[in-house]
Design an enzyme around this catalytic site. Structure first.
Site, PDB file in Angstrom:
ATOM      1  N   THR A 194       0.815  -1.225   0.000  1.00  0.00           N
ATOM      2  CA  THR A 194       0.000   0.000   0.000  1.00  0.00           C
ATOM      3  C   THR A 194       0.844   1.267   0.000  1.00  0.00           C
ATOM      4  O   THR A 194       0.310   2.374  -0.049  1.00  0.00           O
ATOM      5  CB  THR A 194      -0.923   0.034   1.240  1.00  0.00           C
ATOM      6  N   TYR A 244      13.740  -2.375  16.607  1.00  0.00           N
ATOM      7  CA  TYR A 244      13.634  -2.373  15.139  1.00  0.00           C
ATOM      8  C   TYR A 244      14.865  -3.062  14.544  1.00  0.00           C
ATOM      9  O   TYR A 244      14.749  -3.982  13.721  1.00  0.00           O
ATOM     10  CB  TYR A 244      13.500  -0.945  14.594  1.00  0.00           C
ATOM     11  N   PHE A 251       7.893   5.433   5.869  1.00  0.00           N
ATOM     12  CA  PHE A 251       8.550   4.778   7.008  1.00  0.00           C
ATOM     13  C   PHE A 251       8.692   5.708   8.224  1.00  0.00           C
ATOM     14  O   PHE A 251       8.322   5.336   9.345  1.00  0.00           O
ATOM     15  CB  PHE A 251       9.931   4.288   6.539  1.00  0.00           C
TER      16      PHE A 251
HETATM   17  P1  NDP Z   1       6.153   2.229   4.300  1.00  0.00           P
HETATM   18  O1  NDP Z   1       5.662   2.662   5.635  1.00  0.00           O
HETATM   19  O2  NDP Z   1       6.057   3.187   3.175  1.00  0.00           O
HETATM   20  O3  NDP Z   1       5.429   0.850   3.887  1.00  0.00           O
HETATM   21  C1  NDP Z   1       5.252  -0.172   4.811  1.00  0.00           C
HETATM   22  C2  NDP Z   1       4.255  -1.190   4.287  1.00  0.00           C
HETATM   23  O4  NDP Z   1       4.114  -2.233   5.254  1.00  0.00           O
HETATM   24  C3  NDP Z   1       2.871  -0.597   4.058  1.00  0.00           C
HETATM   25  O5  NDP Z   1       2.355  -1.045   2.823  1.00  0.00           O
HETATM   26  C4  NDP Z   1       2.042  -1.159   5.206  1.00  0.00           C
HETATM   27  O6  NDP Z   1       0.691  -1.398   4.790  1.00  0.00           O
HETATM   28  C5  NDP Z   1       2.740  -2.510   5.447  1.00  0.00           C
HETATM   29  N1  NDP Z   1       2.453  -3.015   6.785  1.00  0.00           N
HETATM   30  C6  NDP Z   1       2.851  -2.511   7.974  1.00  0.00           C
HETATM   31  N2  NDP Z   1       2.314  -3.227   8.979  1.00  0.00           N
HETATM   32  C7  NDP Z   1       1.563  -4.219   8.405  1.00  0.00           C
HETATM   33  C8  NDP Z   1       0.773  -5.265   8.903  1.00  0.00           C
HETATM   34  N3  NDP Z   1       0.627  -5.498  10.215  1.00  0.00           N
HETATM   35  N4  NDP Z   1       0.133  -6.070   8.019  1.00  0.00           N
HETATM   36  C9  NDP Z   1       0.270  -5.878   6.692  1.00  0.00           C
HETATM   37  N5  NDP Z   1       1.004  -4.903   6.146  1.00  0.00           N
HETATM   38  C10 NDP Z   1       1.644  -4.077   7.004  1.00  0.00           C
HETATM   39  O7  NDP Z   1       7.669   1.774   4.544  1.00  0.00           O
HETATM   40  P2  NDP Z   1       8.794   1.202   3.550  1.00  0.00           P
HETATM   41  O8  NDP Z   1       8.289   0.987   2.196  1.00  0.00           O
HETATM   42  O9  NDP Z   1       9.985   2.054   3.738  1.00  0.00           O
HETATM   43  O10 NDP Z   1       9.108  -0.163   4.276  1.00  0.00           O
HETATM   44  C11 NDP Z   1       9.022  -1.442   3.642  1.00  0.00           C
HETATM   45  C12 NDP Z   1      10.009  -2.382   4.313  1.00  0.00           C
HETATM   46  O11 NDP Z   1      11.329  -1.923   4.073  1.00  0.00           O
HETATM   47  C13 NDP Z   1       9.871  -2.504   5.814  1.00  0.00           C
HETATM   48  O12 NDP Z   1      10.061  -3.847   6.188  1.00  0.00           O
HETATM   49  C14 NDP Z   1      11.009  -1.626   6.353  1.00  0.00           C
HETATM   50  O13 NDP Z   1      11.422  -2.041   7.621  1.00  0.00           O
HETATM   51  C15 NDP Z   1      12.052  -1.878   5.297  1.00  0.00           C
HETATM   52  N6  NDP Z   1      13.110  -0.884   5.161  1.00  0.00           N
HETATM   53  C16 NDP Z   1      12.814   0.449   5.003  1.00  0.00           C
HETATM   54  C17 NDP Z   1      13.827   1.371   4.854  1.00  0.00           C
HETATM   55  C18 NDP Z   1      13.564   2.845   4.731  1.00  0.00           C
HETATM   56  O14 NDP Z   1      14.470   3.632   5.016  1.00  0.00           O
HETATM   57  N7  NDP Z   1      12.396   3.274   4.299  1.00  0.00           N
HETATM   58  C19 NDP Z   1      15.231   0.938   4.777  1.00  0.00           C
HETATM   59  C20 NDP Z   1      15.430  -0.470   4.969  1.00  0.00           C
HETATM   60  C21 NDP Z   1      14.402  -1.332   5.117  1.00  0.00           C
HETATM   61  P3  NDP Z   1      -0.602  -1.076   5.668  1.00  0.00           P
HETATM   62  O15 NDP Z   1      -0.264   0.030   6.608  1.00  0.00           O
HETATM   63  O16 NDP Z   1      -1.646  -0.724   4.660  1.00  0.00           O
HETATM   64  O17 NDP Z   1      -0.896  -2.364   6.362  1.00  0.00           O
HETATM   65  C1  8X3 Z   2      15.300   1.726   7.810  1.00  0.00           C
HETATM   66  C2  8X3 Z   2      16.648   2.361   7.699  1.00  0.00           C
HETATM   67  O1  8X3 Z   2      18.476   3.532   9.008  1.00  0.00           O
HETATM   68  O2  8X3 Z   2      16.194   4.283   9.373  1.00  0.00           O
HETATM   69  O3  8X3 Z   2      15.443   0.360   7.951  1.00  0.00           O
HETATM   70  O4  8X3 Z   2      16.922   2.196  10.285  1.00  0.00           O
HETATM   71  S1  8X3 Z   2      17.068   3.118   9.181  1.00  0.00           S
END
Ligand code: NDP
Ligand code: 8X3
Length: 230
Positions: free
Chosen positions: A15, A153, A190
């Site tokens: 999403t 985290y 995020f």
């Molecule tokens: P976003 O917040 O933009 O997206 C997170 C997604 O996870 C949303 O689609 C949300 O959907 C879904 N989600 C969260 N909780 C649930 C749940 N309980 N059930 C189903 N879906 C869930 O963050 P990112 O795109 O940045 O994050 C994606 C992944 O990448 C994560 O695992 C994050 O830890 C990881 N990551 C992110 C980084 C960053 O700097 N952005 C760097 C490294 C890793 P909804 O709320 O609709 O359920």
């Molecule tokens: C998300 C990257 O550096 O904010 O996984 O933890 S950081």
């Protein structure tokens, strides 16, 4: 088997951010996408944009029963999953361990660890039956490099990294690949989630940095998913 049939990717957390960009890119490349997340309205909107090759399924990945029901009820044209992208995840709060909110810690563990293992354990047997598959897990640099407030985290992402390695050990000879993708700071929702809707605070995180974009991660995921089996 007809190799001309479109391949299918199952994406948790489509999403927003990485998951949404990944769904768009794979759709563009002719794949079928199973797009999932809790926000049904966003999924419907995205499914409309992607067209008939996409299947929106709204559920909470941390609810084991919901994950199993969603996968069990996949229509026959969507149940041959070539790639599982375990992307759903979140960070909540940036307080030190002595002040952090235990509910936040629970939710991170439930989503980033339990949600990921539920999706994996439920979909893996389908991949084994098909004799092929690739599981791409979203870890993070936070799983290897500590920072103040990263506590749980970072711990959940260290789990993702080690679980991925152990999955590989279990899957030797079974035709299933496993990758732990561990990006650094990327601008998505995020930080808005981490700071519970405080957009101003979230925007500070990305100030004066050349951040990774969701589309960059989508391209990386596509590259990983399309490597030859050798
Ligand atoms: P976003 O917040 O933009 O997206 C997170 C997604 O996870 C949303 O689609 C949300 O959907 C879904 N989600 C969260 N909780 C649930 C749940 N309980 N059930 C189903 N879906 C869930 O963050 P990112 O795109 O940045 O994050 C994606 C992944 O990448 C994560 O695992 C994050 O830890 C990881 N990551 C992110 C980084 C960053 O700097 N952005 C760097 C490294 C890793 P909804 O709320 O609709 O359920
Ligand atoms: C998300 C990257 O550096 O904010 O996984 O933890 S950081």
């Amino acid at each position: 088997m007809n190799s001309n049939l479109p391949k299918t990717i199952f994406i948790t957390g489509a999403t927003s951010g990485f998951g949404k960009a990944t769904a768009k890119l794979f759709n563009e490349k002719g794949w079928q996408t199973i797009i999932t997340g809790r926000r049904a309205d966003r999924l419907e909107e995205l499914a409309e944009e992607l067209g008939q090759n996409s299947l929106p399924l709204s559920f909470d990945v941390s609810d084991r029963q919901s994950v199993q029901t969603a996968v069990k009820n996949l229509p026959p044209n969507f149940n041959k999953i070539s790639v599982l992208c375990n992307n759903a995840g979140l960070a909540l709060g940036l307080e030190g361990a002595d002040n952090a909110n235990l509910d936040d810690w629970d939710q991170m563990i439930d989503t980033n660890i339990k949600g990921l293992i539920y999706a994996t354990r439920t979909i893996l047997p389908l991949m084994i039956d098909n004799g092929e598959g690739h599981i791409i897990n979203l870890g993070s640099v936070a799983g290897s490099y500590p920072y103040p407030g990263g506590n749980v985290y970072g711990g959940t992402k260290a789990f993702v990294s080690q679980f991925s390695l152990n999955l590989r050990a279990d899957l030797v000879g079974k035709g299933i690949n496993v990758t732990s993708l561990e990006p650094g700071l990327a601008e998505t929702e995020f930080s808005i989630v981490r700071f519970k809707g405080d957009r101003e605070k979230a925007s500070q995180v990305y100030k004066n940095t050349k951040v990774i974009k969701p589309e960059d991660i989508a391209e990386t995921i596509f590259w990983i998913a399309t490597r030859p089996k050798n």
